[in-house]
Design an enzyme around this catalytic site. Structure first.
Site, short mmCIF file in Angstrom:
data_model
loop_
_atom_site.label_atom_id
_atom_site.label_comp_id
_atom_site.label_asym_id
_atom_site.label_seq_id
_atom_site.Cartn_x
_atom_site.Cartn_y
_atom_site.Cartn_z
N LYS A 58 -4.27 2.88 -25.32
CA LYS A 58 -4.78 2.61 -26.67
C LYS A 58 -3.66 2.20 -27.63
O LYS A 58 -2.48 2.26 -27.32
CB LYS A 58 -5.53 3.83 -27.20
N ARG A 102 -9.25 11.15 -19.78
CA ARG A 102 -10.07 9.96 -19.50
C ARG A 102 -9.11 8.78 -19.35
O ARG A 102 -8.41 8.41 -20.29
CB ARG A 102 -11.06 9.74 -20.64
#
Length: 393
Positions: free
Chosen positions: A337, A371
């Site tokens: 991210k 995740r």
């Protein structure tokens, strides 16, 4: 701007205790003494009334702990002060017992600390590396990390690969939630996942792994759960009023993620007066909402990258144990991210090393599930971490 005198409490990582003592302007000699006492539990308490500050200081000292306060607190010129409570678990238990009978908001402080002691441990170190990982599969043309995008057949192949690897949690999404993305029509989302969901059901793959549907649309969740999915991973924080009904209908596990707004505008909503208090309130309110539908099987996701600046994301990972007080497993998803890119100044394709570093720290700080896009590399990292934990060195 006038300071808000609303009391808050945040459990902090002892590794950064020194920085919080500096933050409240404790004198150097006092800091040195207090650092030696901060081996186990430390709590940053803000806007505590002067009477409560003085009482908590006395009670902490009486059991061998301490409540670090600004050096000017002794003058008592302000109505409220910030401080850092430092104590062992046994000391905290005695402090809690004493504060439960005290006025000035100390009963509430005692209750909050009790929750941290009750739910203060992580289950992650006891898991196999593969069971602590939730693998990401995207059936989208626009996910921010291109290699995670799959065709129908590509998704099926990836599912078999992950099952062969022993991955027990597989999160499948058919709608991008990257910053700036538009919400997708539920039917388009269902059309993307239809053949995969049918394949999972027909081949009984839900007997070999637990499938999670990454969606904010209740009708998509309904379709996936009917075809054998067991988890709803809702990045909207259950904004769709029908989503909880669908979860209850199937007895599904849910992942409750913190966010604000929608993927389209969430990065315009990053202003928090107190980030941890805000997320605490969000989780508490949503948990009660889910429980009203009989939903008890909940995983909490702090929402890395959703309506948060880089420093917000880092603070949440650094003090992740704070959210253990809810008593639910914690999921962290920082995989490739922008928070990683902001630190190492690299595009998504080159963020693996940064992701591994950030996820390892999250795991050390209390994450139960990671995740991830890159399964093999995360399995290796967690095996090393767990080997060190079990080696007792």
């Amino acid at each position: 701007m006038q300071k808000n005198n609303l009391t808050s409490i945040k459990r902090i990582n002892p590794q950064v205790l020194c920085e919080y003592l500096k933050k409240i302007n404790t004198d150097e000699a006092g800091s040195n003494i207090m650092m030696k006492k901060g081996e186990i539990f430390s709590f940053y308490i803000t806007s505590l009334s002067l009477p409560a500050t003085n009482i908590l200081k006395q009670e902490a000292l009486s059991v061998g702990g301490d409540f670090a306060t600004p050096y000017e607190c002794i003058l008592g010129k302000e109505s409220h002060y910030d401080g850092v409570l430092i104590a062992t678990k046994s000391q905290l238990e005695r402090i809690i017992k004493k504060c439960k009978i005290q006025p000035f908001g100390l009963k509430e402080i005692a209750k909050s600390i009790s929750e941290h002691l009750k739910h203060g441990t992580s289950i992650s170190s006891e898991n196999k590396a593969s069971s602590a990982i939730m693998a990401i599969i995207n059936i989208t043309p626009d996910s921010f990390f291109a290699p995670s995008r799959h065709s129908t057949q590509g998704c099926i192949d990836k599912i078999h690969y992950l099952i062969d690897k022993g991955i027990s949690l597989i999160d499948i999404g058919a709608a991008s939630s990257r910053p700036g993305s538009d919400l997708i029509d539920p039917q388009e989302e269902i059309d993307r996942i239809k053949e995969i969901a049918k394949y999972i059901k027909n081949q009984n793959l839900n007997q070999k792994a637990i499938f999670s549907i990454d969606t904010y649309n209740a009708s998509t969740a309904d379709f996936a759960l009917f075809h054998g999915f067991k988890i709803i991973n809702d990045v909207s924080g259950f904004a769709d009023l029908d989503m909880a009904k669908i979860a209850a209908k199937y007895g599904a596990k849910v992942i409750l993620m913190h966010t604000k707004g929608t993927p389209k505008n969430m990065q315009e909503l990053t202003d928090y007066e107190n980030l941890f208090s805000h997320i605490d309130h969000f989780f508490a309110e949503k948990i009660e909402y889910l429980k009203s539908y009989g939903i008890e099987d909940i995983i909490l996701d702090i929402g890395i990258g959703f309506a948060k600046e880089t420093l917000d994301n880092l603070a949440l990972i650094n003090h992740l144990k704070h959210f253990k007080h809810f008593g639910y497993p914690l999921l962290v998803g920082a995989s490739r991210k922008s928070v990683v890119g902001a630190i190492i100044d690299k595009p998504p394709l080159e963020r693996l090393n940064g992701t591994l570093a950030l996820h390892l720290l999250a795991f050390q700080n209390g994450a139960d599930i990671l995740r991830v896009h890159d399964v093999d590399e995360h399995i290796d990292v967690l095996k090393i971490y767990q080997a060190l934990k079990s080696a007792n060195v």
